[in-house]
Design a protein around this motif. Structure first.
Motif, PDB file in Angstrom:
ATOM      1  N   LEU A 179     110.277  36.168  20.862  1.00 22.53           N
ATOM      2  CA  LEU A 179     111.714  36.502  20.511  1.00 22.53           C
ATOM      3  C   LEU A 179     110.929  35.317  19.143  1.00 22.53           C
ATOM      4  N   PRO A 180     112.044  34.660  17.452  1.00 21.80           N
ATOM      5  CA  PRO A 180     112.773  34.114  17.411  1.00 21.80           C
ATOM      6  C   PRO A 180     112.729  33.035  17.458  1.00 21.80           C
ATOM      7  N   ASP A 181     112.665  31.721  17.371  1.00 25.42           N
ATOM      8  CA  ASP A 181     113.390  30.462  17.640  1.00 25.42           C
ATOM      9  C   ASP A 181     114.885  30.609  16.655  1.00 25.42           C
ATOM     10  N   GLY A 182     115.960  30.338  17.565  1.00 25.49           N
ATOM     11  CA  GLY A 182     117.425  29.610  16.290  1.00 25.49           C
ATOM     12  C   GLY A 182     117.838  31.239  16.402  1.00 25.49           C
ATOM     13  N   GLN A 183     118.134  32.201  16.557  1.00 25.92           N
ATOM     14  CA  GLN A 183     118.545  33.866  16.386  1.00 25.92           C
ATOM     15  C   GLN A 183     120.115  33.709  16.133  1.00 25.92           C
ATOM     16  N   GLU A 184     120.792  33.744  15.613  1.00 28.04           N
ATOM     17  CA  GLU A 184     122.048  33.724  15.339  1.00 28.04           C
ATOM     18  C   GLU A 184     123.757  34.502  15.215  1.00 28.04           C
ATOM     19  N   LYS A 185     122.259  36.552  14.646  1.00 24.78           N
ATOM     20  CA  LYS A 185     122.906  37.061  15.264  1.00 24.78           C
ATOM     21  C   LYS A 185     121.878  38.008  15.700  1.00 24.78           C
ATOM     22  N   PRO A 186     122.586  39.020  16.440  1.00 26.33           N
ATOM     23  CA  PRO A 186     121.672  40.346  17.101  1.00 26.33           C
ATOM     24  C   PRO A 186     120.399  40.490  15.877  1.00 26.33           C
ATOM     25  N   LEU A 187     119.321  41.085  16.940  1.00 32.40           N
ATOM     26  CA  LEU A 187     118.243  41.245  16.463  1.00 32.40           C
ATOM     27  C   LEU A 187     118.163  42.225  16.066  1.00 32.40           C
ATOM     28  N   PRO A 188     116.655  42.792  15.396  1.00 30.40           N
ATOM     29  CA  PRO A 188     116.006  44.116  15.390  1.00 30.40           C
ATOM     30  C   PRO A 188     115.113  43.828  16.392  1.00 30.40           C
ATOM     31  N   GLY A 222     111.417  37.113  12.623  1.00 27.91           N
ATOM     32  CA  GLY A 222     112.472  37.343  12.833  1.00 27.91           C
ATOM     33  C   GLY A 222     112.543  38.533  13.659  1.00 27.91           C
ATOM     34  N   ILE A 223     111.824  39.514  14.136  1.00 26.20           N
ATOM     35  CA  ILE A 223     112.246  40.676  14.435  1.00 26.20           C
ATOM     36  C   ILE A 223     111.433  40.279  16.270  1.00 26.20           C
ATOM     37  N   GLU A 461     108.037  44.783   6.790  1.00 23.88           N
ATOM     38  CA  GLU A 461     109.129  44.532   5.901  1.00 23.88           C
ATOM     39  C   GLU A 461     110.278  45.931   6.103  1.00 23.88           C
ATOM     40  N   PHE A 462     109.179  47.138   6.670  1.00 23.36           N
ATOM     41  CA  PHE A 462     109.282  48.016   6.895  1.00 23.36           C
ATOM     42  C   PHE A 462     110.643  47.861   8.048  1.00 23.36           C
ATOM     43  N   VAL A 463     110.883  47.706   9.185  1.00 23.50           N
ATOM     44  CA  VAL A 463     111.962  46.964   9.883  1.00 23.50           C
ATOM     45  C   VAL A 463     113.192  46.456   9.161  1.00 23.50           C
ATOM     46  N   TRP A 464     112.443  45.921   7.842  1.00 21.60           N
ATOM     47  CA  TRP A 464     114.053  45.046   7.543  1.00 21.60           C
ATOM     48  C   TRP A 464     114.860  46.014   6.351  1.00 21.60           C
ATOM     49  N   GLU A 465     113.671  46.964   5.809  1.00 24.59           N
ATOM     50  CA  GLU A 465     114.851  47.851   5.074  1.00 24.59           C
ATOM     51  C   GLU A 465     115.015  49.143   5.815  1.00 24.59           C
ATOM     52  N   ASN A 466     114.831  49.182   7.095  1.00 25.84           N
ATOM     53  CA  ASN A 466     115.561  50.708   7.587  1.00 25.84           C
ATOM     54  C   ASN A 466     117.003  49.421   8.712  1.00 25.84           C
ATOM     55  N   VAL A 467     117.150  48.961   8.463  1.00 24.45           N
ATOM     56  CA  VAL A 467     117.840  48.015   9.550  1.00 24.45           C
ATOM     57  C   VAL A 467     119.392  48.006   9.059  1.00 24.45           C
TER      58      VAL A 467
END
Length: 468
Positions: A179-188, A222-223, A461-467
């Motif tokens: 996991l990334p540190d410091g998450q503030e909202k649900p993650l992909p 961030g994923i 990039e693919f993940v963030w484009e498709n959330v």
């Protein structure tokens, strides 16, 4: 002289990335002939360590050059390579020489070098004549327990935790959630699905750990990433017990579904933003995985194929035969021809679907027919049109296990006209999506490397484009 065992058959690992070819073409581990008394044990020990290093560095032709005429005549280079890699590649990274013992008689000597690796060890037995030329070589697994290596510190900005889940309550699986540190909202999140064979959560092969590389790189962007030990890596006896009843459902698909559900139940993960990345055979199964779970956000095929496994294996064997034939004497060439005729015969049965007339326990290419039936059921080209989620296809141009000139165009054709699909071919990358050493054999995987950053950047990039 050197004794050689008959070729062995491997069960259910036709497309195993740790071997890359049909095991019926791999001659068994090589047998030591001479032993004797060397005048200088220290010289023998040093010579043995030198040859062990050559093997670890995939310098198989140099090893052969250390042998006498009979040794070189009896042992083709490909046979030495396959014998070594079949034992060594599944042990993880090399650690140290644990022990060396020397025995001697007359003018000859025998050295047994025990090598320690992350996940065990191997015993390398070498025979030398009085001129210190190799007369025999024998390699086998050894029970070596080394102290655990100090874990490599995680890069800043990410964290990991141990998780457990189970598709079968009797066979719980362990994994790592990065996991990334410091998450503030649900993650992909991305679930990583192995190739064939019994892999750990890092999909370790030799010193390389492609799934760990991917998990760390994506978490840094961030994923979240879930990777886990494969079912029959953890419980090999359970796979053995199923025997001819083992299918891709038990080996892979049920556990993927359970891993996805684990992520969806985690409040830190966005349940509608779960992706699946399949590597090698996992990429072949990706269309079926996506079609069976339309709520998945998308999929990434990494070095996968839309063709059934037997076609991949057939091509691998054809390429191997062309490569090794010039190394063989007449007798060895005759054995190879006989083996290839059996491959041709078995593949013809699979292609014609006449395997349906056979019982599950009968074998083709050394694999039970029951397993082949599941391969036919879940082959990628049967499911690709119903897998409508966004799809990213990644292929290395230097891949010698899944062929960029055959398999990559099939993806392009199948996805032509889909605006939510993209195919990327990477120059110089091998089956692990790492820079190739230039070798077109499993010796390429003995060189330590990491998954290319362009690959992980493209996945992110693919993940963030498709959330959503």
């Amino acid at each position: 002289m050197m004794g050689i065992r008959k070729p062995s058959k491997c069960l259910r690992e036709v497309w195993d990335m740790k071997r890359g070819i049909l095991c019926i073409l791999i001659t068994g581990i090589l047998l030591l002939a001479g032993c004797g008394q060397a005048a200088d044990p220290e010289a023998v020990s040093g010579r043995a360590a030198q040859i062990a290093q050559m093997l670890r560095e995939s310098k198989f032709s140099e090893v052969l050059a250390q042998g006498d005429a009979a040794f070189q005549a009896a042992l083709p280079e490909y046979q030495l390579q396959q014998a070594w890699c079949q034992v060594a590649l599944g042990l993880g990274g090399y650690r140290e020489i644990v022990d060396t013992s020397i025995t001697s008689q007359g003018g000859d000597a025998q050295a047994v070098v025990t090598l320690g690796y992350e996940k065990g060890g191997l015993a390398l037995t070498l025979g030398f004549d009085r001129e210190m030329l190799l007369t025999g070589l024998w390699v086998k697994s050894a029970d070596v327990q080394l102290a655990a290596a100090t874990p490599t510190p995680l890069q800043s900005g990410i964290q990991e935790e141990e998780v457990t889940f189970a598709a079968d309550p009797a066979l719980p699986l362990s994994g790592t959630l990065t996991l990334p540190d410091g998450q503030e909202k649900p993650l992909p999140a991305v679930v990583l699905v192995h190739g064939s064979g019994q892999s750990d959560r890092d999909e370790a092969i030799g010193p390389n750990k492609p799934f760990r590389d991917i998990a760390h790189a994506l978490a840094a962007q961030g994923i979240a990433v879930l990777r886990y030990d494969k079912r029959y890596y953890t419980y090999p006896e359970a796979g053995t017990a199923l025997d001819s009843d083992l299918t891709l459902r038990e080996e892979v698909l049920d556990d993927v579904a359970a891993a996805v559900q684990l992520l969806r139940a985690d409040e830190r993960i966005a349940p509608t933003q779960v992706f699946v990345l399949g590597h090698s055979m996992g990429g072949m199964l990706l269309p079926a995985i996506l079609a069976e779970d339309p709520d998945l956000a998308g999929g990434i095929s990494m070095a996968g194929s839309l063709r059934p496994l037997w076609e991949i294996s057939y091509d691998q064997n054809q390429e191997l035969a062309k490569t090794i034939e010039p190394q063989l004497n007449r007798q060895q060439a005759a054995v190879l021809q006989q083996q290839m005729q059996q491959v041709e015969s078995d593949v013809a049965v699979l292609r014609s679907l006449s395997a349906s007339m056979l019982g599950n326990s009968e074998t083709l290419l050394g694999i039970p027919v029951g397993y082949w039936r599941s391969v036919e059921e879940y082959r990628g080209d049967r499911w690709i049109d119903t897998a409508t989620q966004p799809l990213l296809v990644l292929q290395g141009e230097a891949d010698f296990q899944v062929f960029p000139d055959t398999d990559y165009p099939l993806w392009q054709q199948a996805l032509d006209g889909r605006d939510n699909a993209r195919c990327v071919l990477y120059p110089g990358l091998n089956h692990l999506m790492m820079p190739s050493s230039g070798r077109r054999d499993t010796g390429d995987y003995q060189f330590q490397s990491t998954v290319d950053t362009q690959v992980t950047d493209d996945i992110a990039e693919f993940v963030w484009e498709n959330v959503g």
